[in-house]
Design an enzyme around this catalytic site. Structure first.
Site, PDB file in Angstrom:
ATOM      1  N   HIS A 306       2.944  -1.451   6.777  1.00 19.06           N
ATOM      2  CA  HIS A 306       3.551  -1.351   5.441  1.00 19.06           C
ATOM      3  C   HIS A 306       3.403  -2.948   4.742  1.00 19.06           C
ATOM      4  O   HIS A 306       2.415  -3.156   5.735  1.00 19.06           O
ATOM      5  CB  HIS A 306       4.911  -2.068   5.977  1.00 19.06           C
ATOM      6  CG  HIS A 306       6.399  -2.038   5.427  1.00 19.06           C
ATOM      7  ND1 HIS A 306       6.045  -3.365   4.183  1.00 19.06           N
ATOM      8  CD2 HIS A 306       7.570  -1.064   4.816  1.00 19.06           C
ATOM      9  CE1 HIS A 306       7.333  -2.969   3.597  1.00 19.06           C
ATOM     10  NE2 HIS A 306       7.907  -1.789   4.265  1.00 19.06           N
ATOM     11  N   ASP A 363       9.839   4.830   7.220  1.00 14.51           N
ATOM     12  CA  ASP A 363      10.309   7.113   7.042  1.00 14.51           C
ATOM     13  C   ASP A 363       9.103   7.662   7.960  1.00 14.51           C
ATOM     14  O   ASP A 363       9.191   8.502   7.522  1.00 14.51           O
ATOM     15  CB  ASP A 363       8.880   7.272   5.387  1.00 14.51           C
ATOM     16  CG  ASP A 363       8.900   6.486   4.375  1.00 14.51           C
ATOM     17  OD1 ASP A 363       8.363   5.757   3.448  1.00 14.51           O
ATOM     18  OD2 ASP A 363      10.214   6.719   3.790  1.00 14.51           O
TER      19      ASP A 363
HETATM   20  C1  SDX Z   1       7.833   2.161   2.053  1.00  8.97           C
HETATM   21  O1  SDX Z   1       7.481  -1.829  -0.007  1.00  8.97           O
HETATM   22  C2  SDX Z   1       8.698  -1.829   0.876  1.00  8.97           C
HETATM   23  O2  SDX Z   1       9.532  -2.411   0.914  1.00  8.97           O
HETATM   24  C3  SDX Z   1       8.039   0.077   0.790  1.00  8.97           C
HETATM   25  C4  SDX Z   1       9.702   0.418   2.313  1.00  8.97           C
HETATM   26  C5  SDX Z   1      11.129   0.020   1.474  1.00  8.97           C
HETATM   27  O3  SDX Z   1      11.783   0.513   2.286  1.00  8.97           O
HETATM   28  O4  SDX Z   1      10.646   0.297  -0.363  1.00  8.97           O
HETATM   29  O5  SDX Z   1       9.651  -0.219   2.750  1.00  8.97           O
HETATM   30  C6  SDX Z   1       9.599   2.359   2.206  1.00  8.97           C
HETATM   31  O6  SDX Z   1       7.027   2.695   1.098  1.00  8.97           O
HETATM   32  C7  SDX Z   1       7.707   2.105   2.886  1.00  8.97           C
HETATM   33  C8  SDX Z   1       5.549   2.878   3.367  1.00  8.97           C
HETATM   34  C9  SDX Z   1       5.699   3.961   3.093  1.00  8.97           C
HETATM   35  N1  SDX Z   1       3.939   4.204   3.321  1.00  8.97           N
HETATM   36  C10 SDX Z   1       3.575   5.390   4.020  1.00  8.97           C
HETATM   37  O7  SDX Z   1       4.022   5.009   5.125  1.00  8.97           O
HETATM   38  C11 SDX Z   1       1.702   5.188   3.589  1.00  8.97           C
HETATM   39  C12 SDX Z   1       1.069   5.320   4.634  1.00  8.97           C
HETATM   40  N2  SDX Z   1       0.281   3.512   4.760  1.00  8.97           N
HETATM   41  C13 SDX Z   1      -0.199   3.082   3.800  1.00  8.97           C
HETATM   42  O8  SDX Z   1      -0.787   3.822   3.636  1.00  8.97           O
HETATM   43  C14 SDX Z   1      -0.181   1.529   3.654  1.00  8.97           C
HETATM   44  O9  SDX Z   1       0.043   1.111   5.518  1.00  8.97           O
HETATM   45  C15 SDX Z   1       0.701   0.784   3.117  1.00  8.97           C
HETATM   46  C16 SDX Z   1       0.456   1.099   1.032  1.00  8.97           C
HETATM   47  C17 SDX Z   1       2.739   1.340   3.761  1.00  8.97           C
HETATM   48  C18 SDX Z   1       0.627  -0.405   2.692  1.00  8.97           C
HETATM   49  O10 SDX Z   1      -0.504  -1.076   2.021  1.00  8.97           O
HETATM   50  P1  SDX Z   1      -1.354  -2.364   1.566  1.00  8.97           P
HETATM   51  O11 SDX Z   1      -0.736  -3.331   2.243  1.00  8.97           O
HETATM   52  O12 SDX Z   1      -1.700  -1.946   1.058  1.00  8.97           O
HETATM   53  O13 SDX Z   1      -2.535  -2.009   3.541  1.00  8.97           O
HETATM   54  P2  SDX Z   1      -4.080  -1.898   3.254  1.00  8.97           P
HETATM   55  O14 SDX Z   1      -4.380  -0.545   2.209  1.00  8.97           O
HETATM   56  O15 SDX Z   1      -4.401  -3.061   2.779  1.00  8.97           O
HETATM   57  O16 SDX Z   1      -4.249  -1.319   4.931  1.00  8.97           O
HETATM   58  C19 SDX Z   1      -4.350  -2.335   5.645  1.00  8.97           C
HETATM   59  C20 SDX Z   1      -5.804  -1.612   6.313  1.00  8.97           C
HETATM   60  C21 SDX Z   1      -6.413  -1.169   5.103  1.00  8.97           C
HETATM   61  O17 SDX Z   1      -7.909  -0.788   6.598  1.00  8.97           O
HETATM   62  P3  SDX Z   1      -8.824  -2.072   6.542  1.00  8.97           P
HETATM   63  O18 SDX Z   1      -9.737  -2.039   5.300  1.00  8.97           O
HETATM   64  O19 SDX Z   1      -8.864  -3.576   6.709  1.00  8.97           O
HETATM   65  O20 SDX Z   1      -9.782  -1.658   7.668  1.00  8.97           O
HETATM   66  O21 SDX Z   1      -4.952  -0.860   7.143  1.00  8.97           O
HETATM   67  C22 SDX Z   1      -5.433   0.152   7.428  1.00  8.97           C
HETATM   68  C23 SDX Z   1      -5.974   0.351   5.259  1.00  8.97           C
HETATM   69  O22 SDX Z   1      -6.729   1.180   5.589  1.00  8.97           O
HETATM   70  N3  SDX Z   1      -4.149   1.192   6.946  1.00  8.97           N
HETATM   71  C24 SDX Z   1      -3.740   2.272   7.869  1.00  8.97           C
HETATM   72  C25 SDX Z   1      -2.507   2.703   7.174  1.00  8.97           C
HETATM   73  N4  SDX Z   1      -2.093   1.900   6.334  1.00  8.97           N
HETATM   74  C26 SDX Z   1      -2.875   0.618   7.153  1.00  8.97           C
HETATM   75  N5  SDX Z   1      -5.047   3.410   8.184  1.00  8.97           N
HETATM   76  C27 SDX Z   1      -4.283   4.156   8.679  1.00  8.97           C
HETATM   77  N6  SDX Z   1      -3.171   5.006   8.131  1.00  8.97           N
HETATM   78  C28 SDX Z   1      -2.393   4.233   7.647  1.00  8.97           C
HETATM   79  N7  SDX Z   1      -1.290   4.235   7.407  1.00  8.97           N
END
Ligand code: SDX
Length: 427
Positions: A306, A363
């Site tokens: 998140h 989710d």
């Molecule tokens: C919702 O914002 C809100 O409030 C949203 C929400 C709402 O109520 O409106 O809460 C609803 O959208 C919840 C999120 C649903 N999405 C998912 O479940 C999709 C999977 N999650 C991600 O893609 C990700 O975690 C996000 C998009 C939710 C957040 O992404 P960020 O904040 O941009 O974080 P990032 O991509 O910079 O990740 C930081 C690190 C990275 O690795 P490094 O580059 O540090 O090595 O964490 C890793 C990312 O690759 N990472 C994941 C991951 N989420 C982050 N690795 C594997 N699986 C994941 N799910």
């Protein structure tokens, strides 16, 4: 604590004010930065940038705290009905019984739509994704309702709000029923808001609809838990579209499209599809954990991580328990729930997820409940939109009443510098 910061650049020093929120959050007010120092800030994805001050929802990502207008999410999910929470988010206070009843009646009075909207619905193939259909129908509402609202006229805003609160559930039920090949019907004036949604969606043409309290209670809880979440992607979309003085319906239609994305609200559909893939892959949870960690693999563990929560999403805790209770009460045995629990446990013990503070989000478990209710997977994000509606309305109303300026970010240009045109015969 200092009320300002000093910034020195190219021999010039300026003071920028510090803004402190009611929960102690701090921000640097950079409104004068460009004019004073010729600098702008650069923050793709707005990871460190506040777009507004707001009094609607507070969340603390480190502590896993979520409050609507100061009330803890756990308490609201346990004790309130959805219309109370919608009223609270939009108008700032929990309604009295009289206010609640008047709100419900005015919404019921608006719980019909122009039959011509069916022509838009009929124009879509059955295979069309429900979120695209819902966004089009919501935008279509503008054609049948006064599009511009005088934001200084409280009665006009209130009327637009009750119209949208009354009409969106009908559009959601029609999108669902079209997909299921069922006739498009209206609600029952005698029912409560959520009970009516369940009836509009699930009633069959060949027999009387019998309400299921387990479904109604679970739906109420899910809608409350999704109702608002401060400046997430879709809410920011509603605010920026509304900041151009586009109407409430058009702004919410844009928010629905933003919510559709699998990184945002579309994740609840992607989670169940992922769990199904794991189930069909001999339940090999570890294989998918490794895929999620592999930087060369675009696969992400859907429902994990998140932007703000670096702790358990408080909503995920509640939904996880609700999923377990609902499946028990409905007598549904779903192997996908067991896979979800195993996946969660494995991930939470894995250094990659622990180090990055990646926990289950809202989710991760919600789709399992919708599935137990018999809702098709493509409809899960539509259910998210139904819950998020009061939050979008509350944020739009706050932005408009505060007369916030049109949203127009700047950029840093990195393209070609000035060059002269070359005629095609010389290229
Ligand atoms: C919702 O914002 C809100 O409030 C949203 C929400 C709402 O109520 O409106 O809460 C609803 O959208 C919840 C999120 C649903 N999405 C998912 O479940 C999709 C999977 N999650 C991600 O893609 C990700 O975690 C996000 C998009 C939710 C957040 O992404 P960020 O904040 O941009 O974080 P990032 O991509 O910079 O990740 C930081 C690190 C990275 O690795 P490094 O580059 O540090 O090595 O964490 C890793 C990312 O690759 N990472 C994941 C991951 N989420 C982050 N690795 C594997 N699986 C994941 N799910």
């Amino acid at each position: 604590m200092s009320s300002k910061i000093n910034l020195e650049f190219n021999g010039k020093e300026v003071e920028l004010p510090i803004v402190e929120g009611s929960e102690g959050e701090l921000a640097v007010d950079v409104k004068s930065l460009r004019q004073q120092l010729g600098l702008i800030t650069l923050d793709p994805g707005y990871k460190n940038t506040g777009s507004c001050e707001s009094g609607i929802t507070f969340l603390d990502g480190e502590k896993g705290t979520l409050r609507y207008r100061g009330y803890e999410i756990d308490e609201l999910a346990e004790k309130a009905n959805f219309l109370e929470v919608a009223y609270l988010l939009i108008f700032g206070e929990l309604p009295t019984q009289e206010q609640h009843d008047a709100f419900l009646i005015e919404i019921k009075e608006e719980s019909y739509v122009d039959e011509d909207l069916k022509k838009i619905l009929e124009s879509f193939p059955k295979s069309a994704h429900p979120m695209g259909v819902l966004s089009s129908l919501t935008s279509g509402l503008t054609a049948f309702n006064p599009s511009s609202v005088d934001v200084n006229a409280d009665d006009q805003i209130y009327n637009a709000i009750v119209r949208l609160m009354g009409k969106l559930p009908i559009l959601v039920s029609w999108v669902y029923r079209k997909r299921m090949g069922l006739p498009l019907k209206y609600g029952d004036y005698a029912l409560g808001y959520v009970e009516n949604i369940a009836r509009m969606m699930f009633r069959k043409p060949n027999k009387e609809y019998v309400a299921n309290p387990i479904v109604d209670n679970a739906l109420t809880k899910l809608l409350i838990l999704h109702a608002d979440h401060e400046q997430n992607c879709s809410t920011s979309t509603v605010r920026i579209v509304g900041s151009s003085h586009a109407g409430l319906f058009a702004s919410v239609a844009a928010g629905i499209s933003a919510l559709w994305g699998p990184l945002h609200g579309g994740a609840n559909q992607a989670v169940v599809e992922m769990l199904e893939d794991i189930k069909n892959d001999d339940g090999d949870v570890q294989k998918y954990i490794e895929k999620a960690k592999d930087k060369s693999d675009p696969f992400r563990l859907m429902g994990f991580g998140h932007r703000v929560y670096k702790n358990f999403d408080p909503r995920a805790r509640i939904i996880k328990k609700t999923a377990h209770d609902v499946l028990n009460d409905l007598g549904v045995v779903d192997p996908v729930l067991d896979i979800a629990k195993k996946l969660e446990q494995t991930a939470l013990e894995d250094e990659y997820f622990v180090k990055r503070k990646l926990y289950p989000n809202v989710d991760f478990y919600s789709g399992i409940i919708y599935r137990a209710m018999g809702i098709p997977v493509e409809m899960y994000t539509v259910m998210f939109a139904l819950g998020r509606l009061p939050g979008w309305i509350a944020q739009w109303r706050e932005m408009r009443k505060r007369k916030e300026p049109i949203g127009r970010p700047r950029q840093i240009y990195t393209g070609e510098q000035k060059r002269s045109f070359v005629s095609i015969d010389k290229r």
